[in-house]
Enzyme design. Sequence first.
Site: not given
Length: 287
Positions: A53, A208, A210
Site C-alpha cells: 500500500y 472492498s 463497500l
Amino acid sequence: MRTRRIGELGVGAIGLGGMPMSIEGRPDEQRSIATIHAALNAGVTLIDTADAYHLHADEVGHNESLIARALAGYDGDTSDVLVATKGGHLRPGDGSWTQDGSPEHLKEACDASLKRLGVEAIGLYQFHRPDPEVPYEESIGALRDLLDAGKIRYAGVSNANSEQIRQAGDILGDRLVSVQNQFSPAFRSSEAELELCARMGIAFLPWSPLGGISKAGELGSRFAPFAEVAKAHEVSPQQVCLAWMLAKAPVVIPIPGSSRPETILDSVRAVDLELTSEELGRLDAAG
Ligand SMILES: NC(=O)c1ccc[n+]([C@@H]2O[C@H](COP(=O)([O-])OP(=O)(O)OC[C@H]3O[C@@H](n4cnc5c(N)ncnc54)[C@H](OP(=O)(O)O)[C@@H]3O)[C@@H](O)[C@H]2O)c1
C-alpha cells in the site's frame, strides 16, 4: 465495540482498511493520523495494511509506516490493537500491481514489515495473493517457517479459493486464522469461501466491502434495497451494508477502508445496527 475472534484474540467487529490512506488519491498525513485515531477512539482494534500500500516505487510500506507512527502518537492504550499486514504483492510505481509469492521474497518482505511496524512479531501476516508462478504450498510453507521462527504470531491468506484455504489449513493447522477475500453487494462470488471459513471457525475479512474506493459513495444509488433499508433505520447505506455482512456469520469482520474520520465513525456504528430477517433477505437478493 462488540468483538469477534481472530485466533485467540478478540478484535472490534469492524476493522479499518488502510489502503485509501496510501495509494492514489491519498490524503495528507495529518488527516490520515486523525482517521486512525478516530478509529481507535471508537474501539477499532483491527487495522489492515500491506507492504504494497504505497504509490511510488521508493516508498514500499508507506501504509505500515503511517500506522506505526499513528499508534506511537496515540495517547491511549494500543496493546490490544492487531495490525494485520500482508506480503506477496509489489507496486513498481507505474500504477500496476505485480506479484512475488516465492518463499525468499516473503521472508525478506516480512523482515522489512517487522522493522517498519517496529514490533518483534507481526500479529497477523497474510499471503496477499496466490502467485501463478509459485506452487501455493511453497508460499504457505514460507508462512509456516515465519510462524516457527516467531516472526509472526498468526497467519492468514487472501484472494484464496476454497481449495487453497483447505491446503493452507493443512499446512498451518490452527495457526491459519483468517481469509481476506473480496466481498460486497457487487461482488458475491466469495460467499462459498465465507461459508467455508464459518465451518472452519476462522475469520473472514471482506475486502472492498463497500465496493472499493471509487464506488463506495454510490452504494445506495447502485443497490436500491440498501438505500431503502438505510432510510428506514435513518442510517447510511454503507452502514447497512456492513451490518448485513456481520449478520452473515460470526466469523465475518469487515475492514472498510477510510481516509476521513467521518467515514470510519459511521462504519463502526454498523455493529449496533440490527436488521430483521426480512431486511436481510431483501439485501441478499439485491445483487
Ligand atoms: N487483500 C486484497 O487483495 C485487498 C484488496 C483491496 C483492498 N484490501 C483491503 O480492504 C480494505 C477495504 O477495501 P477498499 O478500501 O478497497 O474499499 P471499500 O472499503 O469498499 O471502500 C473504501 C472507501 O469507502 C469510503 N467509506 C468508508 N466508510 C464509509 C461510510 N460509512 N460511508 C461512506 N463512505 C465510506 C471511504 O471514503 P473516504 O476515503 O472518503 O473515507 C473509502 O475511500 C482496504 O483498505 C485494504 O485494507 C485488500
